[in-house]
Design a protein around this motif. Structure first.
Motif, PDB file in Angstrom:
ATOM      1  N   LEU A  60      64.405 -67.774  53.236  1.00 57.56           N
ATOM      2  CA  LEU A  60      64.705 -69.639  54.286  1.00 57.56           C
ATOM      3  C   LEU A  60      66.480 -70.112  53.861  1.00 57.56           C
ATOM      4  N   VAL A  61      67.058 -70.060  52.622  1.00 57.97           N
ATOM      5  CA  VAL A  61      68.476 -70.230  52.124  1.00 57.97           C
ATOM      6  C   VAL A  61      69.228 -69.470  53.313  1.00 57.97           C
ATOM      7  N   GLY A  62      68.948 -67.270  53.413  1.00 57.29           N
ATOM      8  CA  GLY A  62      69.758 -67.269  54.430  1.00 57.29           C
ATOM      9  C   GLY A  62      68.978 -67.861  55.601  1.00 57.29           C
ATOM     10  N   SER A  63      67.962 -68.301  55.765  1.00 57.46           N
ATOM     11  CA  SER A  63      67.622 -68.441  57.907  1.00 57.46           C
ATOM     12  C   SER A  63      68.311 -69.861  57.446  1.00 57.46           C
ATOM     13  N   ALA A  64      68.579 -70.767  56.856  1.00 53.89           N
ATOM     14  CA  ALA A  64      69.359 -71.948  56.704  1.00 53.89           C
ATOM     15  C   ALA A  64      71.077 -71.553  56.587  1.00 53.89           C
ATOM     16  N   ALA A  65      71.741 -70.703  56.766  1.00 49.63           N
ATOM     17  CA  ALA A  65      72.555 -69.721  56.434  1.00 49.63           C
ATOM     18  C   ALA A  65      72.812 -69.631  58.386  1.00 49.63           C
ATOM     19  N   LEU A  66      72.544 -68.849  58.619  1.00 49.97           N
ATOM     20  CA  LEU A  66      72.119 -68.461  60.154  1.00 49.97           C
ATOM     21  C   LEU A  66      72.307 -69.490  60.996  1.00 49.97           C
ATOM     22  N   ALA A  67      71.612 -70.989  60.885  1.00 55.26           N
ATOM     23  CA  ALA A  67      71.805 -71.932  61.667  1.00 55.26           C
ATOM     24  C   ALA A  67      72.553 -73.230  61.353  1.00 55.26           C
ATOM     25  N   GLY A  68      73.202 -72.608  60.072  1.00 55.65           N
ATOM     26  CA  GLY A  68      74.196 -73.625  59.631  1.00 55.65           C
ATOM     27  C   GLY A  68      74.016 -75.227  59.661  1.00 55.65           C
ATOM     28  N   THR A  80      72.724 -77.378  55.425  1.00 55.22           N
ATOM     29  CA  THR A  80      72.326 -76.800  54.043  1.00 55.22           C
ATOM     30  C   THR A  80      70.794 -76.145  53.842  1.00 55.22           C
ATOM     31  N   GLY A  81      71.035 -75.832  53.518  1.00 54.13           N
ATOM     32  CA  GLY A  81      68.774 -75.476  51.926  1.00 54.13           C
ATOM     33  C   GLY A  81      69.097 -74.641  51.265  1.00 54.13           C
ATOM     34  N   TYR A  82      68.254 -75.918  50.765  1.00 53.47           N
ATOM     35  CA  TYR A  82      67.678 -75.675  49.078  1.00 53.47           C
ATOM     36  C   TYR A  82      67.046 -75.590  48.760  1.00 53.47           C
ATOM     37  N   ARG A  83      66.496 -73.975  47.392  1.00 49.52           N
ATOM     38  CA  ARG A  83      65.912 -73.716  47.703  1.00 49.52           C
ATOM     39  C   ARG A  83      65.618 -73.309  45.569  1.00 49.52           C
ATOM     40  N   PRO A 116      71.935 -81.801  56.942  1.00 46.05           N
ATOM     41  CA  PRO A 116      73.026 -81.156  57.203  1.00 46.05           C
ATOM     42  C   PRO A 116      74.019 -81.310  56.353  1.00 46.05           C
ATOM     43  N   ASN A 117      73.481 -81.288  54.551  1.00 43.11           N
ATOM     44  CA  ASN A 117      74.726 -81.764  53.776  1.00 43.11           C
ATOM     45  C   ASN A 117      73.699 -81.724  52.349  1.00 43.11           C
ATOM     46  N   VAL A 118      74.510 -82.047  51.550  1.00 46.51           N
ATOM     47  CA  VAL A 118      74.146 -81.909  49.638  1.00 46.51           C
ATOM     48  C   VAL A 118      73.505 -83.033  49.602  1.00 46.51           C
ATOM     49  N   ALA A 119      74.119 -83.962  50.054  1.00 42.65           N
ATOM     50  CA  ALA A 119      73.003 -84.856  49.523  1.00 42.65           C
ATOM     51  C   ALA A 119      71.696 -85.875  50.446  1.00 42.65           C
ATOM     52  N   GLY A 120      71.720 -84.884  51.523  1.00 42.82           N
ATOM     53  CA  GLY A 120      70.527 -84.846  52.290  1.00 42.82           C
ATOM     54  C   GLY A 120      69.345 -83.949  51.803  1.00 42.82           C
ATOM     55  N   VAL A 121      69.256 -83.011  51.445  1.00 47.50           N
ATOM     56  CA  VAL A 121      68.684 -81.877  50.101  1.00 47.50           C
ATOM     57  C   VAL A 121      68.290 -82.468  49.018  1.00 47.50           C
ATOM     58  N   ALA A 122      69.127 -83.037  48.310  1.00 46.65           N
ATOM     59  CA  ALA A 122      68.971 -83.916  46.805  1.00 46.65           C
ATOM     60  C   ALA A 122      68.243 -84.783  47.207  1.00 46.65           C
ATOM     61  N   LEU A 123      68.392 -85.714  48.515  1.00 44.45           N
ATOM     62  CA  LEU A 123      67.554 -86.778  48.848  1.00 44.45           C
ATOM     63  C   LEU A 123      65.362 -86.473  49.004  1.00 44.45           C
ATOM     64  N   LEU A 146      74.975 -73.481  51.380  1.00 40.04           N
ATOM     65  CA  LEU A 146      76.238 -74.728  52.644  1.00 40.04           C
ATOM     66  C   LEU A 146      76.697 -74.428  53.411  1.00 40.04           C
ATOM     67  N   PRO A 147      77.062 -74.610  54.809  1.00 36.95           N
ATOM     68  CA  PRO A 147      77.570 -73.774  55.330  1.00 36.95           C
ATOM     69  C   PRO A 147      79.381 -74.263  55.990  1.00 36.95           C
ATOM     70  N   LEU A 148      79.665 -73.132  55.165  1.00 39.56           N
ATOM     71  CA  LEU A 148      81.358 -73.765  54.868  1.00 39.56           C
ATOM     72  C   LEU A 148      81.958 -72.839  55.526  1.00 39.56           C
ATOM     73  N   LEU A 149      81.357 -71.421  55.792  1.00 39.09           N
ATOM     74  CA  LEU A 149      82.587 -70.802  56.692  1.00 39.09           C
ATOM     75  C   LEU A 149      82.016 -69.617  57.998  1.00 39.09           C
ATOM     76  N   GLU A 150      82.605 -70.189  58.949  1.00 35.86           N
ATOM     77  CA  GLU A 150      82.677 -69.483  60.701  1.00 35.86           C
ATOM     78  C   GLU A 150      83.377 -68.404  60.536  1.00 35.86           C
ATOM     79  N   THR A 151      82.661 -67.488  61.325  1.00 33.24           N
ATOM     80  CA  THR A 151      83.289 -66.337  61.834  1.00 33.24           C
ATOM     81  C   THR A 151      84.252 -66.924  63.221  1.00 33.24           C
ATOM     82  N   PRO A 152      85.239 -65.925  63.703  1.00 32.72           N
ATOM     83  CA  PRO A 152      86.045 -66.471  64.430  1.00 32.72           C
ATOM     84  C   PRO A 152      85.835 -66.691  65.627  1.00 32.72           C
ATOM     85  N   ASP A 153      84.844 -66.745  66.072  1.00 39.87           N
ATOM     86  CA  ASP A 153      83.777 -66.787  67.394  1.00 39.87           C
ATOM     87  C   ASP A 153      83.158 -68.767  67.152  1.00 39.87           C
TER      88      ASP A 153
END
Length: 445
Positions: free
Chosen positions: A173-181, A183-186, A212-219, A403-410
């Motif tokens: 699921l952490v990898g799933s969060a990365a694919l979806a763009g 924030t995923g926290y386990r 969408p962000n760290v504050a959300g998963v912490a909450l 964290l969705p911090l990186l992206e491909t050129p496309d």
């Protein structure tokens, strides 16, 4: 007409408005309903969604507030729950055709805590077959878990809900969060009760939260943490103040350890190049820390435990519905049958050894930084190495966040994963918030 733009507001702002009375729960719920109806339930990751039920929950929450009652930390917020987690009187079919129409009479611990916190359960999101096999629709294979993000991640990524939760049974699921763009926290193993969820791998599985962000998963995670006598993995401990810690400034600038892991070659070229740039950007705040060669067996050991426990816990399903199992899941269960008891027990013992080695790295840094997935999800392509950068951390029971911090050129999202010390979730989220904020400031600058 509902204003769907409400859902584009930050989760913290939604919570503030709901708590302060500037927004009613029904307003947010109408925005959820409007967006689901616009995009379609399947597109937004839902396996079950009932607009009428959502509205009735919101109306009840507004009435509760109107009587001057104390509000929970999630009051009025819409939270999606994945379909492996039981919800009373709501279908919970677990991604498996023979369970179609299954309606539990009892709530899971996760849903109990959501309701106690004042959340509106927006619906049930799609899961892979029994939470561990293929993603299928109408008995047709339409994408492997590596290529298709979990529905709980998709629901947040499409903006229909600000928060969601799922059970991570396959360390994916952490990898799933990365694919979806998103924030995923386990959390650390045992932090959140799994009572009432389809827990096929009790030695490894853990709930995972999305926002969408760290504050959300912490909450969301803070509302779910806690002891449950029905789940032996949980323990009596002081309740963490995850949201406060995540929002606080680190006492000193955090130090990160870049760990390639023994599976660095599984990462695609785009991911490797992006991480090369990331490490350069972090500069003196990051050092590279190779793991001892013995860690190369970590994925094998994790898979051995997973397959053996799945085979044992799905015995009843296999006996009653053998023809309904996908070839992929059938093969996995056959592999689990072949695991010897001595090998299974030895694999569990190895966790102590490997964690001791990992602690030697964690003592020198605030968190480990590594990819959250092998690369982006492109045109439904998958890879057998889908959990290459997740399985070890799940096996050792340490907390991790993507964290969705990186992206491909496309423009496709790629996740940066931070890993912390077992039980030190607050520090991990504070470090993640620091990194998220640093990226935002650099982009604005």
């Amino acid at each position: 007409m509902a204003d769907r733009r409400i859902l584009d507001l930050p989760t913290a702002m939604l919570r503030e408005r709901l708590a302060g009375g500037a927004m009613r729960a029904i307003e947010l719920t109408e925005a959820v309903v409007a967006r689901v109806e616009c995009l379609g339930a399947a597109t937004t990751g839902f396996a079950w969604f009932d607009a009428g039920f959502a509205r009735r929950q919101a109306a009840s929450l507004d009435q509760f507030r109107g009587r001057g009652r104390a509000l929970g930390p999630l009051h009025g917020l819409a939270v999606a729950v994945d379909d492996t987690i039981d919800t009373a009187w709501i279908p919970t079919e677990r991604g498996f055709a023979p369970l179609q129409g299954r309606v539990p009479e009892k709530e899971s611990a996760i849903v109990e805590r959501l309701r106690c916190a004042g959340a509106m359960v927006a619906g049930k999101t799609r899961v892979a077959e029994l939470g561990v096999g293929d993603f299928r629709r109408d008995d047709e294979n339409w994408g492997s878990p590596s290529a298709t993000p979990d529905g709980a991640a998709v629901a947040v990524a499409t903006g229909v809900v600000p928060l969601s939760v799922g059970l991570d049974g396959r360390s994916a699921l952490v990898g799933s969060a990365a694919l979806a763009g998103v924030t995923g926290y386990r959390p650390s193993f045992g932090a959140i009760s799994r009572r009432g969820a389809l827990d096929l791998v009790p030695s490894l599985s853990a709930p995972c939260v999305f926002a969408p962000n760290v504050a959300g998963v912490a909450l969301l995670a803070e509302a779910l943490f806690g002891f449950d006598a029905a789940d032996p993995a949980t323990a009596l401990a002081p309740h963490p103040r995850l949201l406060d810690h995540a929002g606080s400034a680190p006492p000193v600038v955090p130090t990160l350890a870049f760990v390639r892991t023994p599976w660095w070659d599984c990462a695609g070229t785009e991911m490797q190049e992006a991480f090369d740039e990331l490490i350069v950007a972090l500069g003196e705040r990051c050092f590279e820390a190779p793991l001892p060669h013995i860690f190369a067996d970590g994925r094998i050991l994790a898979e051995r435990v997973m397959l053996a426990e799945m085979a044992k816990n799905l015995t009843g399903i296999r006996q009653r519905h053998p023809a309904a199992l996908s070839p992929m899941l059938s093969d996995m269960l056959a592999e689990g049958d072949a695991v010897l008891a001595r090998d299974y027990l030895a694999a569990l013992d190895w966790r102590t050894v490997l964690y001791a080695g990992l602690e030697a790295v964690l003592e020198r840094c605030d968190a480990i930084v590594t990819p959250a997935a092998t690369g982006p999800s492109r045109d439904g392509e998958g890879t057998e190495d889908a959990t290459a950068f997740n399985a070890l951390w799940a096996f050792l029971g340490v907390p991790s966040v993507s964290l969705p911090l990186l992206e491909t050129p496309d423009g496709l999202p790629m996740g940066v994963q931070l890993v912390g010390r077992r039980g030190d979730d607050a520090r991990l989220l504070r470090t993640a918030q620091w990194l998220e904020t640093s990226f935002q400031q650099e982009m604005q600058g």
